[in-house]
Design a protein around this motif. Sequence first.
Motif, short mmCIF file in Angstrom:
data_model
loop_
_atom_site.label_atom_id
_atom_site.label_comp_id
_atom_site.label_asym_id
_atom_site.label_seq_id
_atom_site.Cartn_x
_atom_site.Cartn_y
_atom_site.Cartn_z
N ALA A 3 -36.04 -13.05 -15.82
CA ALA A 3 -35.97 -14.18 -14.77
C ALA A 3 -37.17 -14.70 -14.07
N HIS A 4 -37.88 -13.60 -13.70
CA HIS A 4 -39.12 -13.84 -13.24
C HIS A 4 -40.36 -14.08 -14.10
N GLY A 5 -39.94 -14.20 -15.32
CA GLY A 5 -41.32 -14.39 -16.17
C GLY A 5 -42.02 -13.13 -16.54
N ARG A 6 -41.58 -11.84 -16.14
CA ARG A 6 -42.39 -10.67 -16.67
C ARG A 6 -41.94 -10.06 -18.10
N LEU A 7 -40.74 -10.53 -18.58
CA LEU A 7 -40.48 -10.08 -19.92
C LEU A 7 -40.30 -11.34 -21.00
N GLY A 8 -40.69 -11.51 -21.93
CA GLY A 8 -40.55 -12.52 -22.97
C GLY A 8 -39.59 -12.14 -24.09
N GLU A 9 -39.18 -13.32 -24.99
CA GLU A 9 -38.37 -13.28 -25.73
C GLU A 9 -38.63 -11.98 -26.74
N ALA A 10 -39.83 -12.14 -27.17
CA ALA A 10 -40.22 -11.02 -28.11
C ALA A 10 -39.90 -9.53 -27.66
N ALA A 11 -40.07 -9.09 -26.51
CA ALA A 11 -39.92 -8.12 -26.00
C ALA A 11 -38.46 -7.54 -25.62
N LEU A 12 -37.69 -8.69 -25.23
CA LEU A 12 -36.23 -8.75 -25.23
C LEU A 12 -35.64 -8.10 -26.51
N ARG A 13 -35.95 -9.08 -27.62
CA ARG A 13 -35.26 -8.92 -28.83
C ARG A 13 -35.78 -7.64 -29.44
N GLU A 14 -36.87 -7.03 -29.22
CA GLU A 14 -37.37 -5.71 -29.72
C GLU A 14 -36.40 -4.52 -28.98
N ALA A 15 -36.24 -4.77 -27.72
CA ALA A 15 -35.47 -3.74 -26.75
C ALA A 15 -33.88 -3.66 -27.48
N ALA A 69 -33.14 -4.53 -30.63
CA ALA A 69 -33.11 -4.11 -32.07
C ALA A 69 -33.30 -2.79 -32.06
N SER A 70 -33.69 -2.09 -31.03
CA SER A 70 -34.03 -0.51 -31.04
C SER A 70 -32.96 0.11 -30.73
N ALA A 71 -31.86 -0.40 -30.24
CA ALA A 71 -30.58 0.05 -29.75
C ALA A 71 -29.34 -0.84 -29.97
N PRO A 72 -28.93 -1.48 -31.02
CA PRO A 72 -28.24 -2.38 -31.14
C PRO A 72 -26.75 -1.92 -30.70
N THR A 73 -26.35 -2.27 -29.61
CA THR A 73 -24.84 -2.06 -29.26
C THR A 73 -24.21 -3.29 -28.76
N ALA A 74 -22.98 -3.04 -28.50
CA ALA A 74 -22.19 -4.26 -28.00
C ALA A 74 -22.72 -4.57 -26.61
N VAL A 75 -23.22 -3.65 -25.81
CA VAL A 75 -23.69 -4.05 -24.51
C VAL A 75 -25.06 -4.48 -24.77
N SER A 76 -25.89 -3.96 -25.46
CA SER A 76 -27.32 -4.82 -25.54
C SER A 76 -27.23 -6.34 -26.23
N THR A 77 -26.25 -6.27 -27.12
CA THR A 77 -25.93 -7.76 -27.75
C THR A 77 -25.63 -8.73 -26.68
N VAL A 78 -24.83 -8.47 -25.77
CA VAL A 78 -24.33 -9.35 -24.83
C VAL A 78 -25.59 -9.51 -23.60
N GLU A 79 -26.14 -8.47 -23.33
CA GLU A 79 -27.24 -8.28 -22.16
C GLU A 79 -28.35 -9.00 -22.84
N LEU A 80 -28.69 -8.84 -23.87
CA LEU A 80 -29.83 -9.85 -24.68
C LEU A 80 -29.54 -11.48 -24.32
N THR A 81 -28.11 -11.72 -24.64
CA THR A 81 -27.86 -13.15 -24.42
C THR A 81 -28.08 -13.64 -22.89
N ARG A 82 -27.64 -12.85 -22.10
CA ARG A 82 -27.94 -12.89 -20.56
C ARG A 82 -29.27 -13.11 -20.24
N ALA A 83 -30.09 -12.16 -20.69
CA ALA A 83 -31.59 -11.90 -20.33
C ALA A 83 -32.34 -13.26 -21.10
#
Length: 874
Positions: A711-723, A725-739
């Motif tokens: 939200a403050h521009g410190r993490l971009g789309e690539a870093a979020l998707r990489e995080a 993909a490294s641990a694909p769970t229900a929580v990370s899938t929803v939180e990726l959408t939010r982020a």
Amino acid sequence: MTELPRPYNENLRRDEAAARARIVRTRDYDIDVDFSAAADPAVDTFPVRTRVRFDAETGASTFLDYLGARVDSVTLNGVEQDVASILDGARIVIGPLAEHNEVDIVSASIYSRSGEGVHRFVDPADGAVYLYSQNEPVDCRRIYPCFDQPDLKARFRVAITADTSWHVAANGALASEEPAGAGASRRVFAETLPMSTYITTFLAGPYAVWHDEYTGRTASGEEVSVPLRISTRASLAPSMDADEVFEITRQGLDWFHDRFDSAYPWGKYDQVFVPEYNLGAMENPGLVTFTENYVFTSPATQSQHEQRANTILHEMCHMWFGDLVTMRWWDDLWLKESFADYVGTLAVDEATRFTTAWTAFASKRKAWAYRQDQYPTTHPIVADIVDLEAADQNFDGITYAKGASVLRQLSAFVGAEAFFAAARTYFARHAWGNTTLDDFLAALSEASGRDMQGWADAWLTTAGVNRLRVETVREGGVIASALLRQDGVDPRTGETVLRPHVLRIGVYRPEGEAPAGFEVAIDARIEGAELALPALSGLPVDRVLLPNDGDLSYAKIVPDTHALEVVLTAGLEGELARATAFAGVWNMVRDGELAVERFADGVIATGHLVTDPGVFAQLLQQAGSGLAAYTPAETRQGRLEHLAGFLADAVAERPEPSDRRTVLLRTLFDVLGEVRTPSASLLDRVERRLEDPGFGLGEELAWSARVVLSAHGRLGEAALREAQASAPTAVSTVELTRALAARPDAAVKDAAREAAYTGRAADGSVLSNDGLQATIDGLRIDPGGVGAGHEAEYWQRIEGVWAAQSQGQATRVVTGLFPADAELADGDAATHPFAVAARGWLAASREAPRALRRIVIERLDDLERRLRAQAVPR
């Protein structure tokens, strides 16, 4: 994914249901569903065969409810019907009827992504497919054709065809299994006892399963044996603390068997934790469903464990109150939900290791009730539910938390012994049947020896919250006299409402900077506007007086000036006393009687006293959200950053993992999402915590940190998707959408807004319930305000959203996108453009669905309250 527009007659009216109940008396259902193709993403429907046997008024016609993809054939009493001529929107019209009838229907129903009906979920961790159903209040008709109203009970025989390797379950115990083609088998389940359609349930998938057994006896000595089973997704199995859940289940069954003196009536007791669940849980007899948020994949506080225990025992209470005996229509929804909310909390307090259940109730649960009860749309506990849309919306703070508070007050009023004697009479008299409020009041009157009608009229048929305060005359350093005063207004009518309250007045002795110590509690029973309190006369004037000490009644307490100062600076001794006092102070903030800054300063000053992590979390959340909404724009950022700094410093002082650290971090990340330009040092701290594996954020908090940094521009789309993909769970899938939706980019916000309005992601796929909510939540995290300026679009689109999406999904959109970020500098509650636009829409849309109008009215009230609070003198 098959999508159909909402039929014009989907919203069944109460008078239509009553007319049908006069014609129809259901006997049994045979339901055969085929989930054998569920793992194929190209298949979005499943076959269903339904046979309903019922008696009826000879020569009459009626209808079955159904929201499926198609109906292939209908046979009534052996005669094939012309399907095209009998389908009418959400209904299958049948007739003329005989005295005894049998209707056979072949159809196809739709896999849901909204959590309504049969929900289909694909586990991002391993690609496995999971199915479960959720039907209350009337989504059973999304699965099979039925008479979908609570007073047409029947026995159910269910068969489910699914992958042979899957765990498959329904309300009844498994009776037999037979091959059903390549890799599939057909499971047949035992016939149930009579129950309502909304508590039928279906489960299928590669769930992990745990087994146990309960043995006990009722108060009168009847021996009871119940097979126990727990299920959850296979990928969550390592996090499932089955031993604790089984322990609480056994403790609950012991407690209910003692208090109700009625054996658990539904045979087996399965509890399954399911993904993308819209509720906390659902009381399907023999197969209770829970949100899998109760499978803790991240460090969970003691209060989270307590809340899970509370939910387990709430649903267990429903096995008797709600399932065995059921309300006739949704007007008396409160009768089951209030009872389970009260008795479930009582059972946690008395039967389990959790000893702060009532403290959590006073702090969090009742805050929900007080808020709901002050809206213009408030309603009596016994509500006037004219149709299904109204029923769906009345799963609210009044039906649950206010009703539970009032039943706690009732138990104090008549005594616990009479209260539970009435419950036992009620179960014995109405088992397997349907009731209204009068049936419960009759049992109460018999057990207590009192006419309960006056009490019911005061508490159950009026709306609004009473206020209680103690007024004193002080002379010569002592209290010369004291009065307990009560006032109250029904927001719907403007009429004065005074209620009988049985409560205690707590007396606390100030001790400098230390918490004021408990001295004595004075019992009181007030029925009118005032009550003399001679027992307080002669006490020193420095004593702090706490109305409703012990939180026995339902009322807003108003502390005097002296008590307010002590509560906000030194605090009170005792967790429940502090929770009760701060609940009163928070109501003063919301009512525009106290600046929110004083509340927040009080939380910071006395927060070290709060040991219950649930109460601590509630106070910090109120402080953060209050500063974000109720402070003037020119001072808001400084106040929020001050709170964020306090939270970050508190974490630094005690960085080791603990419940307190978890609560501090959750609140810190929430607050930073509101700060327009937080200091670089604060964001640097967040980044260091995220990057330090030794700090142990866990999945939940790590993603909350990523959302803030995004939200403050410190993490971009690539870093979020990489995080992710490294641990694909229900929580990370929803939180990726939010982020992703939180990124400070106008085009990103535009895309998220369009996804919410259409219910579809950018690739055209239908958003699930969790996916839609995450999109909205991320869109609203907008500290830079880059997504502002689209308020007019909201008023142009909400009626289309309501028509196109299910009520659950549409409610998320209409609630979440309401233009709420109003600033006093742009106008007060009467003149602000956002408020004027909302009132204009309401005036121009009087024919819009009542449920849609209710949401707008409530959000407008929140908006006006925000502006009034910003205007409070500092």
